[in-house]
Design a protein around this motif. Structure first.
Motif, PDB file in Angstrom:
ATOM      1  N   GLY A 254       0.830  -1.387   0.055  1.00 46.41           N
ATOM      2  CA  GLY A 254       0.023   0.110  -0.152  1.00 46.41           C
ATOM      3  C   GLY A 254       0.728   1.280  -0.006  1.00 46.41           C
ATOM      4  N   THR A 255       1.945   1.185   0.149  1.00 48.20           N
ATOM      5  CA  THR A 255       2.919   2.490  -0.027  1.00 48.20           C
ATOM      6  C   THR A 255       3.773   2.719  -1.384  1.00 48.20           C
ATOM      7  OG1 THR A 255       4.758   1.272   1.134  1.00 48.20           O
ATOM      8  CG2 THR A 255       3.176   2.415   2.607  1.00 48.20           C
ATOM      9  N   ARG A 256       3.526   1.960  -2.238  1.00 53.57           N
ATOM     10  CA  ARG A 256       4.443   2.120  -3.295  1.00 53.57           C
ATOM     11  C   ARG A 256       3.976   2.186  -4.559  1.00 53.57           C
ATOM     12  NH1 ARG A 256      10.259   0.185  -3.068  1.00 53.57           N
ATOM     13  NH2 ARG A 256      10.830   0.476  -5.197  1.00 53.57           N
ATOM     14  N   PHE A 257       3.372   1.428  -5.217  1.00 53.24           N
ATOM     15  CA  PHE A 257       3.036   1.433  -6.589  1.00 53.24           C
ATOM     16  C   PHE A 257       1.302   0.822  -6.765  1.00 53.24           C
ATOM     17  CE2 PHE A 257       2.995  -0.685 -11.112  1.00 53.24           C
ATOM     18  CZ  PHE A 257       2.588   0.415 -11.870  1.00 53.24           C
ATOM     19  N   LEU A 258       0.943  -0.274  -7.022  1.00 50.00           N
ATOM     20  CA  LEU A 258      -0.273  -0.671  -7.167  1.00 50.00           C
ATOM     21  C   LEU A 258      -1.230  -0.544  -5.978  1.00 50.00           C
ATOM     22  CD1 LEU A 258      -2.698  -2.183  -8.534  1.00 50.00           C
ATOM     23  CD2 LEU A 258      -1.497  -4.406  -8.019  1.00 50.00           C
ATOM     24  N   GLY A 259      -0.277  -0.965  -4.710  1.00 50.87           N
ATOM     25  CA  GLY A 259      -0.777  -0.984  -3.517  1.00 50.87           C
ATOM     26  C   GLY A 259      -1.292   0.535  -3.060  1.00 50.87           C
TER      27      GLY A 259
ATOM     28  N   GLY B  32       7.451  -0.170   6.592  1.00 50.94           N
ATOM     29  CA  GLY B  32       7.788   1.203   6.716  1.00 50.94           C
ATOM     30  C   GLY B  32       9.204   1.486   5.853  1.00 50.94           C
ATOM     31  N   VAL B  33       9.634   0.664   5.015  1.00 51.43           N
ATOM     32  CA  VAL B  33      10.977   0.829   4.358  1.00 51.43           C
ATOM     33  C   VAL B  33      10.491   1.593   3.106  1.00 51.43           C
ATOM     34  CG1 VAL B  33      12.792  -0.331   3.084  1.00 51.43           C
ATOM     35  CG2 VAL B  33      12.007  -1.517   5.088  1.00 51.43           C
ATOM     36  N   SER B  34       9.375   1.382   2.499  1.00 53.66           N
ATOM     37  CA  SER B  34       9.181   1.838   1.193  1.00 53.66           C
ATOM     38  C   SER B  34       8.230   3.309   1.193  1.00 53.66           C
ATOM     39  CB  SER B  34       8.228   1.182   0.336  1.00 53.66           C
ATOM     40  OG  SER B  34       9.084  -0.105   0.129  1.00 53.66           O
ATOM     41  N   GLY B  35       8.186   3.985   2.300  1.00 50.64           N
ATOM     42  CA  GLY B  35       7.270   5.121   2.552  1.00 50.64           C
ATOM     43  C   GLY B  35       6.069   5.251   3.239  1.00 50.64           C
TER      44      GLY B  35
ATOM     45  N   ASP C 187      -4.423  -7.656  -1.278  1.00 46.41           N
ATOM     46  CA  ASP C 187      -3.107  -8.117  -0.996  1.00 46.41           C
ATOM     47  C   ASP C 187      -2.218  -7.844  -2.077  1.00 46.41           C
ATOM     48  OD1 ASP C 187      -0.854  -9.563  -0.426  1.00 46.41           O
ATOM     49  OD2 ASP C 187      -1.794 -11.307   0.605  1.00 46.41           O
ATOM     50  N   THR C 188      -1.196  -6.824  -1.957  1.00 46.20           N
ATOM     51  CA  THR C 188      -0.571  -6.435  -3.145  1.00 46.20           C
ATOM     52  C   THR C 188       1.016  -6.905  -3.013  1.00 46.20           C
ATOM     53  OG1 THR C 188      -0.061  -4.359  -2.392  1.00 46.20           O
ATOM     54  CG2 THR C 188      -2.021  -4.572  -3.890  1.00 46.20           C
ATOM     55  N   SER C 189       1.391  -7.470  -1.734  1.00 51.26           N
ATOM     56  CA  SER C 189       2.652  -7.404  -1.261  1.00 51.26           C
ATOM     57  C   SER C 189       3.342  -8.668  -1.052  1.00 51.26           C
ATOM     58  CB  SER C 189       2.934  -6.597  -0.151  1.00 51.26           C
ATOM     59  OG  SER C 189       2.074  -7.097   1.042  1.00 51.26           O
TER      60      SER C 189
ATOM     61  N   ASP D 106      10.943 -19.910  -6.666  1.00 50.42           N
ATOM     62  CA  ASP D 106      10.929 -18.665  -7.791  1.00 50.42           C
ATOM     63  C   ASP D 106       9.409 -17.964  -7.549  1.00 50.42           C
ATOM     64  OD1 ASP D 106      13.252 -19.404  -8.445  1.00 50.42           O
ATOM     65  OD2 ASP D 106      12.604 -21.257  -9.889  1.00 50.42           O
ATOM     66  N   TYR D 107       9.386 -17.007  -8.449  1.00 45.11           N
ATOM     67  CA  TYR D 107       8.353 -15.870  -8.410  1.00 45.11           C
ATOM     68  C   TYR D 107       6.839 -16.916  -8.821  1.00 45.11           C
ATOM     69  CZ  TYR D 107       5.595 -11.919  -9.456  1.00 45.11           C
ATOM     70  OH  TYR D 107       4.710 -10.855  -9.707  1.00 45.11           O
ATOM     71  N   GLY D 108       6.964 -17.535  -9.878  1.00 38.03           N
ATOM     72  CA  GLY D 108       5.621 -18.032 -10.247  1.00 38.03           C
ATOM     73  C   GLY D 108       5.180 -19.157  -9.185  1.00 38.03           C
TER      74      GLY D 108
HETATM   75  N1  LIG Z   1       4.418  -4.446 -11.975  1.00 42.30           N
HETATM   76  C1  LIG Z   1       4.094  -5.580 -12.616  1.00 42.30           C
HETATM   77  O1  LIG Z   1       3.952  -5.415 -13.936  1.00 42.30           O
HETATM   78  C2  LIG Z   1       3.327  -6.702 -12.008  1.00 42.30           C
HETATM   79  C3  LIG Z   1       2.820  -7.778 -12.975  1.00 42.30           C
HETATM   80  C4  LIG Z   1       2.413  -8.724 -12.488  1.00 42.30           C
HETATM   81  C5  LIG Z   1       2.260  -9.037 -11.004  1.00 42.30           C
HETATM   82  N2  LIG Z   1       2.778  -7.848 -10.199  1.00 42.30           N
HETATM   83  C6  LIG Z   1       2.505  -8.066  -8.784  1.00 42.30           C
HETATM   84  O2  LIG Z   1       1.764  -6.964  -8.404  1.00 42.30           O
HETATM   85  C7  LIG Z   1       1.957  -6.562  -7.276  1.00 42.30           C
HETATM   86  C8  LIG Z   1       2.534  -5.078  -7.226  1.00 42.30           C
HETATM   87  O3  LIG Z   1       3.465  -4.675  -6.220  1.00 42.30           O
HETATM   88  P1  LIG Z   1       3.449  -3.101  -5.881  1.00 42.30           P
HETATM   89  O4  LIG Z   1       5.025  -3.054  -5.737  1.00 42.30           O
HETATM   90  O5  LIG Z   1       2.840  -2.230  -6.646  1.00 42.30           O
HETATM   91  O6  LIG Z   1       2.579  -2.995  -4.527  1.00 42.30           O
HETATM   92  P2  LIG Z   1       2.766  -1.842  -3.079  1.00 42.30           P
HETATM   93  O7  LIG Z   1       1.785  -2.475  -2.380  1.00 42.30           O
HETATM   94  O8  LIG Z   1       2.316  -0.636  -3.740  1.00 42.30           O
HETATM   95  O9  LIG Z   1       4.187  -2.017  -2.712  1.00 42.30           O
HETATM   96  C9  LIG Z   1       4.949  -3.168  -2.264  1.00 42.30           C
HETATM   97  C10 LIG Z   1       4.415  -3.118  -0.687  1.00 42.30           C
HETATM   98  O10 LIG Z   1       4.833  -4.284   0.093  1.00 42.30           O
HETATM   99  C11 LIG Z   1       5.452  -3.728   1.340  1.00 42.30           C
HETATM  100  N3  LIG Z   1       6.422  -4.933   1.656  1.00 42.30           N
HETATM  101  C12 LIG Z   1       7.297  -5.382   1.098  1.00 42.30           C
HETATM  102  N4  LIG Z   1       7.849  -6.489   1.693  1.00 42.30           N
HETATM  103  C13 LIG Z   1       7.174  -6.680   2.780  1.00 42.30           C
HETATM  104  C14 LIG Z   1       7.327  -7.437   3.793  1.00 42.30           C
HETATM  105  N5  LIG Z   1       8.388  -8.254   3.999  1.00 42.30           N
HETATM  106  N6  LIG Z   1       6.500  -7.385   4.923  1.00 42.30           N
HETATM  107  C15 LIG Z   1       5.386  -6.186   4.965  1.00 42.30           C
HETATM  108  N7  LIG Z   1       5.251  -5.482   3.777  1.00 42.30           N
HETATM  109  C16 LIG Z   1       6.405  -5.690   2.796  1.00 42.30           C
HETATM  110  C17 LIG Z   1       6.350  -2.490   0.836  1.00 42.30           C
HETATM  111  O11 LIG Z   1       6.187  -1.620   1.912  1.00 42.30           O
HETATM  112  P3  LIG Z   1       7.778  -1.711   2.718  1.00 42.30           P
HETATM  113  O12 LIG Z   1       8.916  -1.815   1.815  1.00 42.30           O
HETATM  114  O13 LIG Z   1       7.850  -0.556   3.594  1.00 42.30           O
HETATM  115  O14 LIG Z   1       7.607  -2.818   3.659  1.00 42.30           O
HETATM  116  C18 LIG Z   1       5.371  -1.951  -0.214  1.00 42.30           C
HETATM  117  O15 LIG Z   1       4.290  -1.028   0.593  1.00 42.30           O
HETATM  118  C19 LIG Z   1       3.112  -7.242  -6.568  1.00 42.30           C
HETATM  119  O16 LIG Z   1       2.473  -8.550  -6.022  1.00 42.30           O
HETATM  120  C20 LIG Z   1       3.654  -7.985  -7.864  1.00 42.30           C
HETATM  121  O17 LIG Z   1       4.074  -9.349  -7.613  1.00 42.30           O
HETATM  122  C21 LIG Z   1       3.258  -6.926 -10.834  1.00 42.30           C
END
Ligand SMILES: NC(=O)c1ccc[n+]([C@@H]2O[C@H](COP(=O)([O-])OP(=O)(O)OC[C@H]3O[C@@H](n4cnc5c(N)ncnc54)[C@H](OP(=O)(O)O)[C@@H]3O)[C@@H](O)[C@H]2O)c1
Length: 330
Positions: A8-13, A33-36, A69-71, A128-130
């Motif tokens: 919820g603090t970065r992109f999609l979330g 709290g690492v990403s803002g 759940d985006t994370s 792996d991711y998938g």
């Molecule tokens: N980008 C693409 O093209 C694409 C394609 C397919 C699927 N996806 C999926 O879409 C989602 C998009 O992610 P986003 O980065 O945009 O989402 P987001 O919710 O905006 O950012 C990721 C969040 O996860 C938190 N986080 C990371 N590690 C954590 C941990 N161990 N515990 C608690 N919080 C944690 C981060 O905050 P902190 O760092 O402060 O913890 C950040 O707020 C992901 O699940 C990705 O796999 C993306």
């Protein structure tokens, strides 16, 4: 309703939190709290998803009715969310929209991918991711049943995108001059704007929808050439396309997707972008004009600190020396 964004603090979330606040929900985000910080109006719960006790401790009795759940990036993150929400908020929970990926499919890339229920997902134990996304889907679905929807996202674009794929093209095209592009401008592409996906995820949780959805734009909605032309239109640059054949790019060490974002060799591209999104369309996943996604990403990029690529990821883009070498040859 009480809506929890895992992330919820970065992109999609971040866009999910904004969309949920606009709907009038009581929104909390859960991050380390690492990403803002989350958008104003959301409460920031803190903790690491990989710590089994963290989510229940942070919730402290606050029972979410909706979760987006985006994370989720690890098996432990899925296990811990399942345990915490089963124990603490299970009874209150009405809908859980999970962000997975097309990578959850065993056969993608390169695909093609048909209807969700006809395609096998990973069931191996490798980290792996998938396989992790597929495991997370199974784990959460086992606890949440028909309150659980998994959005298998394709390429996501839009403002706040930290991955700098569209961002790299925008910067390069804005600099103008002769720009190396793959001689594949007709390559089909599909993508979803993060803001469209975010609003729809909130809808899906609110409606308590279930099952799997290929969450991306319609196959053939655009081409690589159209995306590049839009980059030139919105940046106003004088870029001149210098088309280089696949064999020459590969011989020069150009890595598909990484060095030239969005470009895949023709053999992969034919099927990788061919994903059936009938269910997404039936469930109303919106798709704003691509021009708006590109223009708004450029507008954001001009005022943001970028690139802000997450740790462990390489910066995409064509190394300047490789571009010079390819341009010198013509
Ligand atoms: N980008 C693409 O093209 C694409 C394609 C397919 C699927 N996806 C999926 O879409 C989602 C998009 O992610 P986003 O980065 O945009 O989402 P987001 O919710 O905006 O950012 C990721 C969040 O996860 C938190 N986080 C990371 N590690 C954590 C941990 N161990 N515990 C608690 N919080 C944690 C981060 O905050 P902190 O760092 O402060 O913890 C950040 O707020 C992901 O699940 C990705 O796999 C993306």
């Amino acid at each position: 309703m009480r809506l929890l964004v895992l992330g919820g603090t970065r992109f999609l979330g971040r866009h999910v939190a904004v969309a949920a606040l606009e709907r009038g929900h009581d929104v909390a985000t859960f991050t380390r709290g690492v990403s803002g910080e989350p958008p104003e109006g959301a409460r920031a719960l803190r903790g690491d998803r990989n710590d089994p006790a963290a989510l229940a401790t942070a919730l402290d009795g606050w029972q979410p009715e909706l979760v987006v759940d985006t994370s989720c990036q690890t098996r432990a993150a899925a296990d811990n969310a399942a345990a915490a929400l089963d124990g603490v908020g299970g009874s209150a929970l009405r809908g859980y929209a999970f962000v997975s990926s097309l990578n959850a499919y065993r056969d993608w890339p390169p695909g093609p991918i048909g209807r969700e229920d006809d395609e096998p997902t990973w069931d191996t134990a490798d980290d792996d991711y998938g396989p992790i996304k597929a495991y997370a889907e199974r784990t959460l679905a086992a606890v949440l049943g028909d309150r659980f929807l998994t959005a298998r996202a394709g390429l996501i674009v839009g403002p706040y995108d930290p991955l700098y794929r569209l961002g790299w093209w925008l910067d390069r095209v804005a600099r103008g001059g002769r720009v190396v592009v793959p001689d594949a401008r007709g390559q089909p592409m599909a993508m979803v704007d993060a803001r469209d996906l975010a609003t729809w995820l909130v809808d899906m949780a609110e409606q308590g929808r279930s099952g799997a959805v290929n969450a991306t734009g319609s196959a053939g909605m655009t081409t690589l050439g159209e995306v590049l032309d839009l980059c030139r239109d919105v940046t106003g640059g004088d870029a001149e396309w210098v088309a280089v054949a696949e064999e020459e790019l590969l011989a020069a060490g150009v890595q598909p997707w990484v060095h030239l974002p969005f470009w895949l060799p023709a053999g992969d591209a034919r099927t990788a972008w061919d994903v059936d999104t009938t269910r997404a369309r039936e469930l109303g996943l919106p798709s704003r004009p691509l021009h708006d996604s590109v223009a708004d990403t450029w507008a954001w990029q001009r005022v943001s600190d970028r690139p802000d690529v997450p740790p462990g990821r390489d910066l995409p883009g064509l190394p300047p020396e490789v571009e010079r070498q390819l341009l010198a040859a013509r």
